[in-house]
Design an enzyme around this catalytic site. Structure first.
Site, short mmCIF file in Angstrom:
data_model
loop_
_atom_site.label_atom_id
_atom_site.label_comp_id
_atom_site.label_asym_id
_atom_site.label_seq_id
_atom_site.Cartn_x
_atom_site.Cartn_y
_atom_site.Cartn_z
N ASP A 1 0.81 -1.23 0.00
CA ASP A 1 0.00 0.00 0.00
C ASP A 1 0.84 1.28 0.00
O ASP A 1 2.00 1.29 0.39
CB ASP A 1 -0.97 0.02 1.19
N GLU B 1 -0.73 -2.04 5.16
CA GLU B 1 0.17 -1.94 6.31
C GLU B 1 -0.03 -0.63 7.05
O GLU B 1 0.14 -0.56 8.26
CB GLU B 1 1.63 -2.07 5.87
N GLU B 2 -0.38 0.42 6.31
CA GLU B 2 -0.39 1.77 6.89
C GLU B 2 -1.67 2.10 7.64
O GLU B 2 -1.80 3.20 8.16
CB GLU B 2 -0.19 2.82 5.78
N ARG C 1 18.27 -6.28 14.13
CA ARG C 1 18.22 -6.13 15.58
C ARG C 1 17.49 -7.32 16.19
O ARG C 1 16.39 -7.66 15.77
CB ARG C 1 17.49 -4.84 15.98
N HIS D 1 7.47 8.65 4.62
CA HIS D 1 6.25 9.45 4.88
C HIS D 1 6.48 10.93 4.61
O HIS D 1 5.81 11.77 5.19
CB HIS D 1 5.73 9.26 6.32
ZN LIG Z 1 4.92 3.69 6.55
ZN LIG Z 2 6.32 0.95 5.66
#
Ligand SMILES: [Zn+2]
Ligand SMILES: [Zn+2]
Length: 403
Positions: A89, A147-148, A188, A374
């Site tokens: 997305d 996802e967002e 990580r 973003h």
């Molecule tokens: Zn994002």
């Molecule tokens: Zn992302």
């Protein structure tokens, strides 16, 4: 020399230009969360073109595809399944870059690099499809919507059974990193990204002439006390080993110099890396805010939109993948990641199955590619895509061979 490693590297190099073209197509045609219809069709067509028939319509616009290794042609061959995830997305941002592949959709942009993730996973499909005779086990490709946006495409795909039939022993995901130079990769172990909960408070009092507060219930003062007191939940109740953030970005008291309003609205975000503390912290915040408002003669309505859980990179899996990445990239190109208080819905997988989410360096200072995700000027150094596809293929095959 390792034959598999060489084969993957040379295929990744061979397909690199195509993967760049795929990424550019996706970048020019972004779609918002849960509306990835053309993207899903494009992904399905790409897979079908190489003989892979995906399961379509998972969580509406998601796809799942299997690549079954057949090195042994026997039932005793590895039955391990490894899941690889890409999100598809874009974001409601108007692209400010002047590039040939600039978004053709006003106000929608791949500003989080999900175009790169999807293009890379399609590259993985091509590479591993060619190498099927050289490994056993199954690679599950997960092309995920949304996802967002809450509730997160990952949670919906899990509900629709993406972690079953066949069940992956582990899930691997990658994300572009504009703070890491292209050519490098970051890992990580353990807690990595934060849970995200949205807080919406409405503090009610009794407004009126600001000269006579004794006749009123001042919601501005109540809300101010609440803001200060809630920070003390973080400083006094948080388990010391659990990173936490509480931030308020909206505080609206719509009065004027001589008018106290009837109500104040507040919005904020609570982020941490411990699910028990997350629940406890929210419970304490609600109690405290309601108690303060009541004690001061007003009331507080406290709504919480529960977001993504925190993202836990399984330590052993991450250690193994990191070591494999060193073999693929060289130790000097594998870096350690700091904790990151942003959220990511890959976290839903990490709550169910051993998972690892690593970062793909996409920064190129010399070319001015430094903008954060973003932002309207976000872009990637596309040289990262060859690694995005090759390394992920290598990690998947190595995980299939792990016993
Ligand atoms: Zn994002
Ligand atoms: Zn992302």
């Amino acid at each position: 020399m390792n034959h598999m490693l060489d084969s993957i590297k040379s295929l990744a190099r061979q397909y690199a230009a195509d993967i760049v073209q795929t990424r550019r197509h996706l970048h020019a045609h972004p779609e918002l969360s849960f509306h990835e219809r053309n993207t899903a069709r494009f992904v399905a067509d790409q897979l079908k073109a190489i003989g892979i028939t995906p399961q379509e319509g998972v969580a509406d616009t998601g796809l799942v595809a299997l690549i079954e290794g057949r090195k042994s042609y026997s039932s005793s061959a590895s039955s391990r399944v490894v899941g690889l995830r890409a999100d598809m997305d874009a974001l409601p941002i108007h692209e400010a870059n002047n590039v040939p592949y600039k978004s053709t959709v006003d106000g929608v942009m791949h500003a989080c690099g999900h175009d790169a993730h999807t293009a890379s996973l399609l590259g993985v499909a091509r590479i591993l499809n060619v190498l099927r005779d050289q490994f056993d086990g199954t690679v599950k490709l997960v092309f995920q919507p949304g996802e967002e946006k809450a509730p997160g495409g990952a949670s919906l795909m899990i509900k629709e059974g993406v972690l079953q039939n066949p069940a992956p022993v582990s899930m691997i995901g990658q994300h572009v990193a504009p703070n890491i130079p292209v050519g490098k990769i970051g890992f990580r172990e353990g807690m990595y990204m934060a849970s995200t909960d949205e807080l919406y408070l409405t503090v009610r009092g009794k407004g009126g002439h600001a000269a006579m507060p004794d006749n009123l219930v001042d919601p501005v003062l109540i809300a101010s006390h609440i803001i200060v007191a809630l920070q003390q939940v973080i400083s006094r109740n948080r388990p010391p080993a659990s990173p936490s953030v509480l931030s308020f970005g909206r505080f609206i008291a719509d009065g004027v110099t001589n008018v106290i309003p009837n109500e104040v609205t507040i919005q904020g975000t609570f982020r941490c890396m411990n699910e028990e503390w997350r629940a406890e912290g929210k419970r304490r915040m609600v109690k405290l805010a309601e108690g303060i408002a009541e004690a001061m003669g007003g009331s507080c309505e406290f709504e919480i939109v529960h977001g993504y859980p925190f993202l836990q990179n399984h330590p052993e899996l991450t250690r193994r993948l990191r070591a494999q990445a060193v073999d693929y990239m060289g130790a000097e190109n594998v870096v350690n990641l700091d904790l990151w208080m942003a959220g990511e819905d890959f976290a839903f997988y990490s709550q169910v199955v051993d998972s690892c989410f690593y970062r793909l360096g996409t920064r190129n200072e010399a070319r001015g590619i430094t903008s954060g995700v973003h932002t309207p000027t976000f872009d990637i150094d596309e040289a990262a895509l060859e690694t995005g596809a090759g390394l992920m293929s290598w990690l998947a095959v190595q995980e299939l061979q792990t016993v």
